[in-house]
Design a protein around this motif. Structure first.
Motif, PDB file in Angstrom:
ATOM      1  N   ASP A  96       0.831  -1.209   0.000  1.00  0.00           N
ATOM      2  CA  ASP A  96       0.000   0.000   0.000  1.00  0.00           C
ATOM      3  C   ASP A  96       0.864   1.256   0.000  1.00  0.00           C
ATOM      4  OD1 ASP A  96      -2.253  -1.593   0.042  1.00  0.00           O
ATOM      5  OD2 ASP A  96      -2.528  -1.455   2.218  1.00  0.00           O
ATOM      6  N   ALA A  97       1.949   1.248   0.772  1.00  0.00           N
ATOM      7  CA  ALA A  97       2.820   2.420   0.839  1.00  0.00           C
ATOM      8  C   ALA A  97       3.553   2.641  -0.478  1.00  0.00           C
ATOM      9  CB  ALA A  97       3.826   2.254   1.984  1.00  0.00           C
ATOM     10  N   LEU A  98       4.043   1.583  -1.093  1.00  0.00           N
ATOM     11  CA  LEU A  98       4.811   1.707  -2.333  1.00  0.00           C
ATOM     12  C   LEU A  98       3.963   2.237  -3.485  1.00  0.00           C
ATOM     13  CD1 LEU A  98       6.924  -1.575  -2.118  1.00  0.00           C
ATOM     14  CD2 LEU A  98       7.800   0.770  -1.993  1.00  0.00           C
ATOM     15  N   GLU A  99       2.665   2.003  -3.426  1.00  0.00           N
ATOM     16  CA  GLU A  99       1.786   2.532  -4.475  1.00  0.00           C
ATOM     17  C   GLU A  99       1.786   4.062  -4.486  1.00  0.00           C
ATOM     18  OE1 GLU A  99      -1.661  -0.523  -5.659  1.00  0.00           O
ATOM     19  OE2 GLU A  99      -1.948   0.376  -3.672  1.00  0.00           O
ATOM     20  N   GLY A 100       2.182   4.665  -3.372  1.00  0.00           N
ATOM     21  CA  GLY A 100       2.220   6.120  -3.296  1.00  0.00           C
ATOM     22  C   GLY A 100       3.534   6.736  -3.729  1.00  0.00           C
ATOM     23  N   TYR A 101       4.522   5.896  -4.094  1.00  0.00           N
ATOM     24  CA  TYR A 101       5.827   6.396  -4.515  1.00  0.00           C
ATOM     25  C   TYR A 101       5.906   6.522  -6.043  1.00  0.00           C
ATOM     26  CZ  TYR A 101       7.994   5.997   0.108  1.00  0.00           C
ATOM     27  OH  TYR A 101       8.334   6.173   1.421  1.00  0.00           O
ATOM     28  N   ASP A 102       6.838   7.332  -6.483  1.00  0.00           N
ATOM     29  CA  ASP A 102       7.071   7.505  -7.914  1.00  0.00           C
ATOM     30  C   ASP A 102       7.951   6.362  -8.412  1.00  0.00           C
ATOM     31  OD1 ASP A 102       7.254   8.454 -10.462  1.00  0.00           O
ATOM     32  OD2 ASP A 102       8.778   9.967 -10.016  1.00  0.00           O
ATOM     33  N   LEU A 103       7.316   5.232  -8.666  1.00  0.00           N
ATOM     34  CA  LEU A 103       8.021   4.040  -9.117  1.00  0.00           C
ATOM     35  C   LEU A 103       7.577   3.701 -10.535  1.00  0.00           C
ATOM     36  CD1 LEU A 103       7.986   1.398  -6.228  1.00  0.00           C
ATOM     37  CD2 LEU A 103       9.994   2.225  -7.424  1.00  0.00           C
ATOM     38  N   SER A 104       8.529   3.568 -11.434  1.00  0.00           N
ATOM     39  CA  SER A 104       8.186   3.138 -12.790  1.00  0.00           C
ATOM     40  C   SER A 104       8.165   1.615 -12.819  1.00  0.00           C
ATOM     41  CB  SER A 104       9.214   3.682 -13.784  1.00  0.00           C
ATOM     42  OG  SER A 104      10.514   3.222 -13.451  1.00  0.00           O
ATOM     43  N   ALA A 105       7.264   1.059 -12.012  1.00  0.00           N
ATOM     44  CA  ALA A 105       7.225  -0.392 -11.859  1.00  0.00           C
ATOM     45  C   ALA A 105       5.793  -0.877 -11.811  1.00  0.00           C
ATOM     46  CB  ALA A 105       7.934  -0.806 -10.572  1.00  0.00           C
ATOM     47  N   LYS A 106       5.618  -2.119 -12.213  1.00  0.00           N
ATOM     48  CA  LYS A 106       4.356  -2.801 -11.987  1.00  0.00           C
ATOM     49  C   LYS A 106       4.479  -3.551 -10.670  1.00  0.00           C
ATOM     50  CE  LYS A 106       1.010  -6.114 -13.755  1.00  0.00           C
ATOM     51  NZ  LYS A 106       0.585  -6.990 -14.877  1.00  0.00           N
ATOM     52  N   LEU A 107       3.653  -3.178  -9.698  1.00  0.00           N
ATOM     53  CA  LEU A 107       3.696  -3.801  -8.381  1.00  0.00           C
ATOM     54  C   LEU A 107       2.792  -5.029  -8.352  1.00  0.00           C
ATOM     55  CD1 LEU A 107       3.531  -0.794  -5.879  1.00  0.00           C
ATOM     56  CD2 LEU A 107       5.389  -2.454  -6.072  1.00  0.00           C
ATOM     57  N   ILE A 108       3.330  -6.152  -7.902  1.00  0.00           N
ATOM     58  CA  ILE A 108       2.529  -7.351  -7.713  1.00  0.00           C
ATOM     59  C   ILE A 108       2.848  -7.922  -6.336  1.00  0.00           C
ATOM     60  CG2 ILE A 108       2.338  -7.881 -10.165  1.00  0.00           C
ATOM     61  CD1 ILE A 108       4.519  -9.976  -9.823  1.00  0.00           C
ATOM     62  N   MET A 109       1.919  -8.713  -5.804  1.00  0.00           N
ATOM     63  CA  MET A 109       2.078  -9.180  -4.433  1.00  0.00           C
ATOM     64  C   MET A 109       1.602 -10.624  -4.301  1.00  0.00           C
ATOM     65  SD  MET A 109       0.447  -7.435  -0.981  1.00  0.00           S
ATOM     66  CE  MET A 109      -1.240  -7.621  -1.603  1.00  0.00           C
ATOM     67  N   GLN A 110       2.328 -11.396  -3.534  1.00  0.00           N
ATOM     68  CA  GLN A 110       1.912 -12.756  -3.214  1.00  0.00           C
ATOM     69  C   GLN A 110       0.654 -12.719  -2.360  1.00  0.00           C
ATOM     70  OE1 GLN A 110       4.929 -15.029  -1.157  1.00  0.00           O
ATOM     71  NE2 GLN A 110       3.477 -16.588  -0.479  1.00  0.00           N
ATOM     72  N   GLU A 111      -0.265 -13.635  -2.641  1.00  0.00           N
ATOM     73  CA  GLU A 111      -1.476 -13.765  -1.843  1.00  0.00           C
ATOM     74  C   GLU A 111      -1.474 -15.124  -1.146  1.00  0.00           C
ATOM     75  OE1 GLU A 111      -3.603 -11.495  -1.319  1.00  0.00           O
ATOM     76  OE2 GLU A 111      -3.348 -10.035  -2.945  1.00  0.00           O
ATOM     77  N   PRO A 112      -2.155 -15.223   0.002  1.00  0.00           N
ATOM     78  CA  PRO A 112      -2.244 -16.541   0.668  1.00  0.00           C
ATOM     79  C   PRO A 112      -3.019 -17.532  -0.201  1.00  0.00           C
ATOM     80  CG  PRO A 112      -2.942 -14.749   2.129  1.00  0.00           C
ATOM     81  CD  PRO A 112      -2.822 -14.168   0.760  1.00  0.00           C
ATOM     82  N   MET A 113      -2.647 -18.785  -0.129  1.00  0.00           N
ATOM     83  CA  MET A 113      -3.381 -19.874  -0.783  1.00  0.00           C
ATOM     84  C   MET A 113      -3.557 -19.643  -2.283  1.00  0.00           C
ATOM     85  SD  MET A 113      -3.800 -21.763   1.870  1.00  0.00           S
ATOM     86  CE  MET A 113      -4.931 -23.000   1.271  1.00  0.00           C
ATOM     87  N   MET A 114      -2.505 -19.236  -2.958  1.00  0.00           N
ATOM     88  CA  MET A 114      -2.588 -19.008  -4.400  1.00  0.00           C
ATOM     89  C   MET A 114      -2.727 -20.338  -5.135  1.00  0.00           C
ATOM     90  SD  MET A 114       0.343 -16.046  -4.863  1.00  0.00           S
ATOM     91  CE  MET A 114      -0.077 -15.559  -6.546  1.00  0.00           C
ATOM     92  N   SER A 115      -3.561 -20.345  -6.180  1.00  0.00           N
ATOM     93  CA  SER A 115      -3.703 -21.531  -7.004  1.00  0.00           C
ATOM     94  C   SER A 115      -2.466 -21.689  -7.886  1.00  0.00           C
ATOM     95  CB  SER A 115      -4.951 -21.426  -7.876  1.00  0.00           C
ATOM     96  OG  SER A 115      -4.802 -20.382  -8.835  1.00  0.00           O
ATOM     97  N   GLU A 116      -2.332 -22.857  -8.509  1.00  0.00           N
ATOM     98  CA  GLU A 116      -1.199 -23.084  -9.404  1.00  0.00           C
ATOM     99  C   GLU A 116      -1.202 -22.070 -10.542  1.00  0.00           C
ATOM    100  OE1 GLU A 116       2.313 -24.648 -10.483  1.00  0.00           O
ATOM    101  OE2 GLU A 116       1.154 -25.270  -8.734  1.00  0.00           O
ATOM    102  N   LYS A 117      -2.367 -21.764 -11.062  1.00  0.00           N
ATOM    103  CA  LYS A 117      -2.480 -20.781 -12.148  1.00  0.00           C
ATOM    104  C   LYS A 117      -2.029 -19.406 -11.677  1.00  0.00           C
ATOM    105  CE  LYS A 117      -5.765 -18.592 -15.316  1.00  0.00           C
ATOM    106  NZ  LYS A 117      -7.193 -18.453 -15.705  1.00  0.00           N
ATOM    107  N   GLU A 118      -2.436 -19.007 -10.481  1.00  0.00           N
ATOM    108  CA  GLU A 118      -2.055 -17.698  -9.944  1.00  0.00           C
ATOM    109  C   GLU A 118      -0.552 -17.621  -9.700  1.00  0.00           C
ATOM    110  OE1 GLU A 118      -6.118 -16.420  -7.522  1.00  0.00           O
ATOM    111  OE2 GLU A 118      -4.707 -17.845  -6.609  1.00  0.00           O
ATOM    112  N   ARG A 119       0.040 -18.712  -9.250  1.00  0.00           N
ATOM    113  CA  ARG A 119       1.489 -18.735  -9.064  1.00  0.00           C
ATOM    114  C   ARG A 119       2.202 -18.545 -10.399  1.00  0.00           C
ATOM    115  NH1 ARG A 119       2.538 -23.930  -5.046  1.00  0.00           N
ATOM    116  NH2 ARG A 119       0.823 -23.527  -3.601  1.00  0.00           N
TER     117      ARG A 119
END
Length: 247
Positions: free
Chosen positions: A96-119
């Motif tokens: 949440d904090a990094l979304e407020g910074y000037d980053l030329s990046a695509k932010l992605i995050m691990q989620e609990p219990m991710m399916s094989e497809k999501e991984r």
């Protein structure tokens, strides 16, 4: 588990410190053991230690410094990055904090219990030569901290936040007491060594072949203590201290 067998072979890239795992696996004096030198050269790693306290009591106070460290490294190094956090809650707060910074990046995050497809979708974001590099956030000891290969230009920087200590609970305290009764360092056996195993696995995502190059940043002031200095992997000991120290 091995008592009924004539022989057993255990091998791993993260059996460190070796004496701890030898003891844990029931090793005896007559057992054969050896360490194979790393195939990687020190020059492949640019290891940085930032002595910022990530202890629970200090996290709120030092959180802005931590975010600045992650952002500054990402903006300095050209390429995709992975940042490993001690917990999901800490990781979500950072996301949440990094979304407020000037980053030329695509932010992605691990989620609990991710399916094989999501991984697979998470890992597929780490492509070489992206116009907008990806910065992935994951947890120490989680599904993305071991067993994945992001070779070559797919991953250029890894940040490990903290030293990976397990959360204190009744089971851990029983383990500590048990090992103390055996005459060894109970805290190290129950907390320090298991925590560092997660750190070694996470940092090991960076260099996967003899052609890979990248920057590894370890953020925690404990990495500069005598105890942790002795435990660092050989290829991580040629490090640079960066940033300031906050108490």
């Amino acid at each position: 588990m091995t008592a009924g067998y004539k022989a057993a072979v255990f091998f791993s890239a993260t059996l460190h410190p070796f004496s701890y795992y030898f003891h844990q696996l029931g090793g005896e004096a007559e057992d054969y053991r050896f360490v194979i030198p790393t195939p990687f050269d020190h020059s492949q790693w640019q290891v940085e230690i930032q002595p910022l306290s990530i202890r629970f009591r200090d996290r709120d106070r030092h959180f802005p410094h931590l975010m600045e460290s992650i952002v500054n490294l990402f903006n300095r190094v050209d390429g995709n990055g992975l940042v490993f956090f001690p917990s999901y809650a800490f990781m979500r707060r950072a996301f949440d904090a990094l979304e407020g910074y000037d980053l030329s990046a695509k932010l992605i995050m691990q989620e609990p219990m991710m399916s094989e497809k999501e991984r697979e979708e998470f890992l597929a974001e780490f492509q070489a030569g992206r116009e907008q590099p990806v910065l992935g956030l994951a947890v120490l000891g989680g599904i993305f901290s071991e067993g994945i290969d992001l070779k070559g230009e797919r991953l250029k920087q890894v940040v490990v936040v903290g030293v990976g200590l397990p959360q204190p609970d009744e089971e851990r305290e029983l383990m500590k007491s048990y090992f103390n009764s055996l005459g060894v360092n109970g805290f190290a056996y129950a907390y320090t060594y298991p925590g560092l195993n997660k750190v070694f696995q996470s940092g090991g995502r960076l260099i996967r072949t003899e052609e890979d190059r990248g920057v590894l940043r370890l953020i925690d002031d404990r990495y500069l203590s005598g105890e942790y200095q002795k435990l660092l992997l050989e290829e991580w000991r040629h490090f640079t201290v960066v940033g300031g120290s906050w108490t």
